[in-house]
Scaffold this motif. Structure first.
Motif, PDB file in Angstrom:
ATOM      1  N   VAL A  43       0.773  -1.110   0.039  1.00  0.00           N
ATOM      2  CA  VAL A  43       0.355  -0.055  -0.029  1.00  0.00           C
ATOM      3  C   VAL A  43       1.028   1.203  -0.018  1.00  0.00           C
ATOM      4  O   VAL A  43       1.951   1.080   0.662  1.00  0.00           O
ATOM      5  CB  VAL A  43      -0.913   0.094   1.361  1.00  0.00           C
ATOM      6  CG1 VAL A  43      -1.891   1.249   1.285  1.00  0.00           C
ATOM      7  CG2 VAL A  43      -1.797  -1.196   1.263  1.00  0.00           C
ATOM      8  N   LEU A  44       0.397   2.196  -1.006  1.00  0.00           N
ATOM      9  CA  LEU A  44       1.281   3.462  -0.686  1.00  0.00           C
ATOM     10  C   LEU A  44       0.718   4.431   0.234  1.00  0.00           C
ATOM     11  O   LEU A  44      -0.329   4.899   0.112  1.00  0.00           O
ATOM     12  CB  LEU A  44       1.211   4.257  -2.285  1.00  0.00           C
ATOM     13  CG  LEU A  44       2.281   5.186  -2.434  1.00  0.00           C
ATOM     14  CD1 LEU A  44       3.629   4.816  -2.197  1.00  0.00           C
ATOM     15  CD2 LEU A  44       1.663   5.892  -4.002  1.00  0.00           C
ATOM     16  N   ALA A  45       1.708   4.621   1.080  1.00  0.00           N
ATOM     17  CA  ALA A  45       1.253   5.509   2.391  1.00  0.00           C
ATOM     18  C   ALA A  45       2.139   6.932   1.998  1.00  0.00           C
ATOM     19  O   ALA A  45       3.111   7.005   1.721  1.00  0.00           O
ATOM     20  CB  ALA A  45       1.666   5.218   3.807  1.00  0.00           C
ATOM     21  N   ILE A  46       1.369   7.910   1.933  1.00  0.00           N
ATOM     22  CA  ILE A  46       1.694   9.173   1.899  1.00  0.00           C
ATOM     23  C   ILE A  46       2.046  10.055   3.219  1.00  0.00           C
ATOM     24  O   ILE A  46       0.949  10.297   3.920  1.00  0.00           O
ATOM     25  CB  ILE A  46       0.819  10.040   0.910  1.00  0.00           C
ATOM     26  CG1 ILE A  46       0.607   9.485  -0.291  1.00  0.00           C
ATOM     27  CG2 ILE A  46       1.524  11.473   0.604  1.00  0.00           C
ATOM     28  CD1 ILE A  46       1.873   8.945  -1.076  1.00  0.00           C
ATOM     29  N   ALA A  47       3.152  10.479   3.543  1.00  0.00           N
ATOM     30  CA  ALA A  47       3.407  11.087   4.643  1.00  0.00           C
ATOM     31  C   ALA A  47       4.611  12.245   4.431  1.00  0.00           C
ATOM     32  O   ALA A  47       5.492  12.143   4.057  1.00  0.00           O
ATOM     33  CB  ALA A  47       3.816  10.215   5.732  1.00  0.00           C
ATOM     34  N   GLY A  48       4.098  13.453   4.688  1.00  0.00           N
ATOM     35  CA  GLY A  48       4.998  14.682   4.572  1.00  0.00           C
ATOM     36  C   GLY A  48       5.412  14.699   2.873  1.00  0.00           C
ATOM     37  O   GLY A  48       6.788  15.014   2.669  1.00  0.00           O
ATOM     38  N   GLY A  49       4.505  14.218   2.167  1.00  0.00           N
ATOM     39  CA  GLY A  49       4.895  14.431   0.602  1.00  0.00           C
ATOM     40  C   GLY A  49       5.628  13.041   0.251  1.00  0.00           C
ATOM     41  O   GLY A  49       6.021  13.203  -1.075  1.00  0.00           O
ATOM     42  N   VAL A  54       4.646   0.327   2.091  1.00  0.00           N
ATOM     43  CA  VAL A  54       4.480  -0.557   3.256  1.00  0.00           C
ATOM     44  C   VAL A  54       3.919  -1.810   3.028  1.00  0.00           C
ATOM     45  O   VAL A  54       3.063  -2.045   2.263  1.00  0.00           O
ATOM     46  CB  VAL A  54       3.384   0.113   4.349  1.00  0.00           C
ATOM     47  CG1 VAL A  54       4.268   1.312   4.934  1.00  0.00           C
ATOM     48  CG2 VAL A  54       2.212   0.391   3.956  1.00  0.00           C
ATOM     49  N   ALA A  55       4.614  -2.812   3.681  1.00  0.00           N
ATOM     50  CA  ALA A  55       4.195  -4.330   3.169  1.00  0.00           C
ATOM     51  C   ALA A  55       3.415  -4.981   4.190  1.00  0.00           C
ATOM     52  O   ALA A  55       4.007  -5.385   5.190  1.00  0.00           O
ATOM     53  CB  ALA A  55       5.500  -4.999   2.612  1.00  0.00           C
ATOM     54  N   ASN A  56       2.097  -5.180   3.904  1.00  0.00           N
ATOM     55  CA  ASN A  56       1.198  -6.079   4.779  1.00  0.00           C
ATOM     56  C   ASN A  56       1.543  -5.929   6.196  1.00  0.00           C
ATOM     57  O   ASN A  56       1.963  -6.801   6.998  1.00  0.00           O
ATOM     58  CB  ASN A  56       1.424  -7.604   4.352  1.00  0.00           C
ATOM     59  CG  ASN A  56       0.913  -7.589   3.166  1.00  0.00           C
ATOM     60  OD1 ASN A  56      -0.101  -7.221   2.868  1.00  0.00           O
ATOM     61  ND2 ASN A  56       1.570  -8.918   2.438  1.00  0.00           N
ATOM     62  N   SER A 261      -7.184  -9.041   3.080  1.00  0.00           N
ATOM     63  CA  SER A 261      -6.221  -8.398   2.147  1.00  0.00           C
ATOM     64  C   SER A 261      -6.521  -9.256   0.669  1.00  0.00           C
ATOM     65  O   SER A 261      -6.949 -10.261   0.850  1.00  0.00           O
ATOM     66  CB  SER A 261      -4.814  -8.292   2.344  1.00  0.00           C
ATOM     67  OG  SER A 261      -3.868  -9.380   2.052  1.00  0.00           O
ATOM     68  N   PRO A 262      -6.076  -8.512  -0.355  1.00  0.00           N
ATOM     69  CA  PRO A 262      -6.329  -9.333  -1.899  1.00  0.00           C
ATOM     70  C   PRO A 262      -5.811 -10.820  -1.494  1.00  0.00           C
ATOM     71  O   PRO A 262      -5.863 -11.646  -2.323  1.00  0.00           O
ATOM     72  CB  PRO A 262      -5.845  -8.276  -2.814  1.00  0.00           C
ATOM     73  CG  PRO A 262      -5.949  -6.850  -1.998  1.00  0.00           C
ATOM     74  CD  PRO A 262      -5.885  -7.400  -0.656  1.00  0.00           C
ATOM     75  N   GLN A 263      -4.663 -10.755  -0.629  1.00  0.00           N
ATOM     76  CA  GLN A 263      -3.659 -12.006  -0.751  1.00  0.00           C
ATOM     77  C   GLN A 263      -4.254 -12.793   0.270  1.00  0.00           C
ATOM     78  O   GLN A 263      -3.442 -13.981   0.474  1.00  0.00           O
ATOM     79  CB  GLN A 263      -2.351 -11.627  -0.602  1.00  0.00           C
ATOM     80  CG  GLN A 263      -1.559 -11.180  -2.062  1.00  0.00           C
ATOM     81  CD  GLN A 263      -2.196  -9.668  -2.419  1.00  0.00           C
ATOM     82  OE1 GLN A 263      -2.256  -8.888  -1.370  1.00  0.00           O
ATOM     83  NE2 GLN A 263      -2.720  -9.200  -3.650  1.00  0.00           N
ATOM     84  N   GLY A 264      -5.059 -12.469   1.221  1.00  0.00           N
ATOM     85  CA  GLY A 264      -5.479 -13.335   2.269  1.00  0.00           C
ATOM     86  C   GLY A 264      -5.190 -12.528   3.448  1.00  0.00           C
ATOM     87  O   GLY A 264      -5.548 -11.199   3.415  1.00  0.00           O
TER      88      GLY A 264
END
Length: 284
Positions: A43-49, A54-56, A261-264
């Protein structure tokens, strides 16, 4: 998480490792998921631009292969099976720790080199140990070595063999040693050197455990590969479980603990989440 028995997964993992080494930036990167099926599971997390992958919730690993031996490990496959004390079952692949009269069983599916397993143990491992001692459940450990194939090397098999030597000392030594191997101090980066392939490194980690420190019998078992064949049997038993497709997978009785999650299911990454899931599973 990646899927078992998928050649594309192994090739994708190799390409990612090569790219990381070429950039020589592995020490600066944030832990992220191995590539599965040609796509990054994250998932792409946006923090401070800044976009951070981050992985599972801690970097789980998918099961794509059970590994396999070469060199000494090819010999180990033909060696006489020596089962550690405190195991049961035909090939000693049943490893249950806790009070025999505990009504519930927590099943933990892990690989020694798995970064997500390390994250789970670092955050939740002490809680699991306490619950075992309190009799909330007994724990059944299922340990695989598929990351030796995905990442190349023999560290998962070698660490599993050393865990067998610790289990031969006592279940408590096994738990404490497993926790140390997964600790921030000692668990190797998934794109770094295969440290667990080195017996001296495994013994160094063991020296932090009172029951194993300077233990001549334990050290001899590690160096001579006494439990190498047993490690392969454990890995085969892990691979035979068809409904486990990633590590860590945590089950309480028949209920998989985790978020969808999509993978389980993604294993809980905090004590609060773990305790909540355990509580719900016990009530169901």
């Amino acid at each position: 998480m990646s899927n078992r028995n998928n050649q594309a997964n192994k090739q994708a993992a190799r390409e990612r490792l090569r790219a990381e080494r070429e950039r020589q930036a592995k020490k600066d990167r944030v832990r992220r998921q191995l590539i599965v099926g040609g796509a990054i599971v994250g998932v792409l997390a946006i923090a401070g631009g800044i976009g951070v992958a981050v992985a599972n919730m801690g970097g789980g690993s998918s099961v794509s292969s059970s590994g396999g031996g070469s060199g000494d490990w090819a010999k180990a496959a033909k060696a006489t099976l020596v089962k550690p004390q405190n195991t049961s079952g035909k090939n000693g692949t049943t490893v249950v720790v806790g009070k025999k009269d505990a009504k519930n069983t927590l099943n933990l599916f892990e690989d020694p080199r798995c970064p997500g397993c390390a994250g789970f143990e670092q955050n939740v491992g002490a809680t699991v140990e306490k619950d075992i001692k309190d009799g909330k459940y007994k724990a059944s450990y299922h340990l695989g070595t598929f990351l030796d194939a995905n990442l190349k090397g023999t560290g998962s098999k070698n660490a599993l063999s050393a865990l067998g030597a610790a289990l031969d000392v006592s279940p408590d030594a096994f738990l404490k040693y497993k926790y140390a191997l997964y600790s921030k101090e000692f668990h190797p980066d998934e794109t770094g050197p295969d440290k667990f392939a080195d017996d001296s490194y495994l013994i160094k980690v063991a020296d932090t455990i009172p029951a194993l420190k300077g233990n001549a019998a334990f050290q001899k078992a590690v160096k001579s590969g006494t439990y190498d064949r047993w490690a392969l049997e454990m890995s085969d038993a892990f691979s035979a479980v068809k409904d486990v497709t990633s590590t860590p997978t945590i089950k309480l009785n028949d209920s998989v603990l985790g978020t969808d999650s999509p993978q389980g299911k993604v294993a809980p990454s905090s004590v609060a989440a773990f305790n909540s899931m355990v509580g719900k599973a016990l009530k169901s």
